[in-house]
Design a protein around this motif. Sequence first.
Motif, PDB file in Angstrom:
ATOM      1  N   SER A 140     -35.043 -26.019 -16.641  1.00  0.00           N
ATOM      2  CA  SER A 140     -35.072 -24.635 -16.190  1.00  0.00           C
ATOM      3  C   SER A 140     -33.863 -24.360 -15.297  1.00  0.00           C
ATOM      4  O   SER A 140     -33.295 -23.269 -15.342  1.00  0.00           O
ATOM      5  CB  SER A 140     -36.387 -24.324 -15.467  1.00  0.00           C
ATOM      6  OG  SER A 140     -36.507 -25.153 -14.358  1.00  0.00           O
ATOM      7  N   GLY A 141     -33.455 -25.384 -14.532  1.00  0.00           N
ATOM      8  CA  GLY A 141     -32.243 -25.230 -13.704  1.00  0.00           C
ATOM      9  C   GLY A 141     -31.046 -24.972 -14.600  1.00  0.00           C
ATOM     10  O   GLY A 141     -30.255 -24.037 -14.374  1.00  0.00           O
ATOM     11  N   ALA A 142     -30.925 -25.799 -15.661  1.00  0.00           N
ATOM     12  CA  ALA A 142     -29.798 -25.659 -16.578  1.00  0.00           C
ATOM     13  C   ALA A 142     -29.812 -24.295 -17.243  1.00  0.00           C
ATOM     14  O   ALA A 142     -28.780 -23.631 -17.387  1.00  0.00           O
ATOM     15  CB  ALA A 142     -29.852 -26.769 -17.622  1.00  0.00           C
ATOM     16  N   TYR A 143     -31.022 -23.855 -17.602  1.00  0.00           N
ATOM     17  CA  TYR A 143     -31.152 -22.562 -18.265  1.00  0.00           C
ATOM     18  C   TYR A 143     -30.772 -21.435 -17.312  1.00  0.00           C
ATOM     19  O   TYR A 143     -30.146 -20.451 -17.699  1.00  0.00           O
ATOM     20  CB  TYR A 143     -32.585 -22.382 -18.771  1.00  0.00           C
ATOM     21  CG  TYR A 143     -32.724 -21.213 -19.704  1.00  0.00           C
ATOM     22  CD1 TYR A 143     -32.269 -21.305 -21.013  1.00  0.00           C
ATOM     23  CD2 TYR A 143     -33.282 -20.016 -19.278  1.00  0.00           C
ATOM     24  CE1 TYR A 143     -32.368 -20.226 -21.871  1.00  0.00           C
ATOM     25  CE2 TYR A 143     -33.394 -18.934 -20.119  1.00  0.00           C
ATOM     26  CZ  TYR A 143     -32.937 -19.051 -21.421  1.00  0.00           C
ATOM     27  OH  TYR A 143     -33.032 -17.982 -22.266  1.00  0.00           O
ATOM     28  N   GLY A 144     -31.125 -21.593 -16.057  1.00  0.00           N
ATOM     29  CA  GLY A 144     -30.784 -20.599 -15.031  1.00  0.00           C
ATOM     30  C   GLY A 144     -29.271 -20.441 -14.950  1.00  0.00           C
ATOM     31  O   GLY A 144     -28.746 -19.315 -14.924  1.00  0.00           O
ATOM     32  N   ILE A 145     -28.569 -21.569 -14.910  1.00  0.00           N
ATOM     33  CA  ILE A 145     -27.108 -21.528 -14.828  1.00  0.00           C
ATOM     34  C   ILE A 145     -26.535 -20.830 -16.060  1.00  0.00           C
ATOM     35  O   ILE A 145     -25.670 -19.947 -15.959  1.00  0.00           O
ATOM     36  CB  ILE A 145     -26.549 -22.961 -14.705  1.00  0.00           C
ATOM     37  CG1 ILE A 145     -26.956 -23.533 -13.345  1.00  0.00           C
ATOM     38  CG2 ILE A 145     -25.025 -22.959 -14.845  1.00  0.00           C
ATOM     39  CD1 ILE A 145     -26.716 -25.013 -13.196  1.00  0.00           C
ATOM     40  N   TYR A 146     -27.072 -21.165 -17.211  1.00  0.00           N
ATOM     41  CA  TYR A 146     -26.639 -20.544 -18.464  1.00  0.00           C
ATOM     42  C   TYR A 146     -26.834 -19.026 -18.409  1.00  0.00           C
ATOM     43  O   TYR A 146     -25.943 -18.249 -18.770  1.00  0.00           O
ATOM     44  CB  TYR A 146     -27.426 -21.175 -19.620  1.00  0.00           C
ATOM     45  CG  TYR A 146     -27.351 -20.442 -20.934  1.00  0.00           C
ATOM     46  CD1 TYR A 146     -26.216 -20.554 -21.744  1.00  0.00           C
ATOM     47  CD2 TYR A 146     -28.423 -19.663 -21.379  1.00  0.00           C
ATOM     48  CE1 TYR A 146     -26.149 -19.875 -22.951  1.00  0.00           C
ATOM     49  CE2 TYR A 146     -28.360 -18.988 -22.579  1.00  0.00           C
ATOM     50  CZ  TYR A 146     -27.228 -19.099 -23.364  1.00  0.00           C
ATOM     51  OH  TYR A 146     -27.173 -18.435 -24.556  1.00  0.00           O
ATOM     52  N   ILE A 167     -26.936 -17.103 -15.781  1.00  0.00           N
ATOM     53  CA  ILE A 167     -25.975 -16.486 -14.857  1.00  0.00           C
ATOM     54  C   ILE A 167     -24.610 -16.337 -15.539  1.00  0.00           C
ATOM     55  O   ILE A 167     -23.969 -15.276 -15.471  1.00  0.00           O
ATOM     56  CB  ILE A 167     -25.858 -17.334 -13.569  1.00  0.00           C
ATOM     57  CG1 ILE A 167     -27.174 -17.220 -12.774  1.00  0.00           C
ATOM     58  CG2 ILE A 167     -24.693 -16.853 -12.702  1.00  0.00           C
ATOM     59  CD1 ILE A 167     -27.278 -18.205 -11.636  1.00  0.00           C
ATOM     60  N   ILE A 168     -24.207 -17.402 -16.237  1.00  0.00           N
ATOM     61  CA  ILE A 168     -22.918 -17.352 -16.930  1.00  0.00           C
ATOM     62  C   ILE A 168     -22.909 -16.214 -17.952  1.00  0.00           C
ATOM     63  O   ILE A 168     -21.987 -15.404 -18.001  1.00  0.00           O
ATOM     64  CB  ILE A 168     -22.614 -18.702 -17.615  1.00  0.00           C
ATOM     65  CG1 ILE A 168     -22.400 -19.774 -16.546  1.00  0.00           C
ATOM     66  CG2 ILE A 168     -21.371 -18.603 -18.504  1.00  0.00           C
ATOM     67  CD1 ILE A 168     -22.334 -21.182 -17.074  1.00  0.00           C
TER      68      ILE A 168
END
Length: 308
Positions: free
Chosen positions: A242-248, A250-251
């Motif tokens: 979910s952290g990785a998805y959050g960053i994605y 935002i990008i």
Amino acid sequence: MKLIDIVVPSFNEEGNIKSLYERIVKLNIRKYKLRLIFIDDGSKDNTLFEIKKLPKNKIGLKVAFISFSRNFGHQVALKAGLDHSNADAVISMDADLQHPPELIPKLIQRWEDGAEIVYTIRKDNEKVSWFKRNTASIFYNLLNYLSGLQISHGAADFRLLDKKVIQALKMYNEKNLFIRGLVTAIGFKKESIEYTPELRVWGVSKYSVKRMFLFALDGITSFSVKPLHFATYFGMLLSFFSGAYGIYAIIIFFTSDSVVTGWASVLTSVLFIGGVQLIILGIIGEYLGKLFIQSKGRPNYLISEKDV
Ligand code: UDP
Ligand code: MG
């Protein structure tokens, strides 16, 4: 002369008691004093009456019984039998004659040869249902993996235990008993014998699918805390994603003008995570429940009548 107790948990087995007794008499064992201890596990039928009808003290074979105040379950009945025995060895077997009494002399032979635990392995045959064979095999694979034990797939509660082993088992005061696991876990010199189970002579199996499931759950949570670790690992994995998805996200937000509102993916992940959380809560609950029951310190079983 050495004593051997035969412990037989019996729950609604009125039609099997006499046949079992007769098959044991037929073995004609003279080397030892045998005592047959029936544990009437709160039967609703005439099981106790049938037990009382048996000759109490035939030469070389005594009959004793313990009658529970209600149904406490197979494993607890077995434990009660062990608790009440001070024989040199105890043989436990089912009342329905699926465990052939003719194997008893072989069990004794192995014990005389020095084994302290002689357990039996059920050779799978057509007489055991396809469903039972396969669910048992899945269960034992899972349990062995989780607990590091090596319980054989055809393990049954048909075995001989030396006095030393019984003394050891008496020290275990667990409320959720899983004797198959305990016997595997405590060490001692072990020998095994294969046998082909027979069909139940009379009546129906007392293990419904629900009871088998609960039995399996009990076995696993009594011998392993790994499911709790899985919960933690899985939680960590999910947070990572979910952290990785959050960053994605935002990008995407900064680099694209048309942000698609993907309700489907949101809904799926919410439901998925909700489900996972419920399962993990359930796992924690299982252990907490065990702790709760153990902490109350209630007796494992209550006896309404006995003659041992
Ligand atoms: N049994 C018991 N209490 C129970 C359920 C079963 O004492 O609550 C006894 C039952 O009478 C039998 C043995 O445990 O002697 C094994 O049960 P069953 O034959 O029904 O199980 P299966 O052979 O189908 O696994
Ligand atoms: Mg049976």
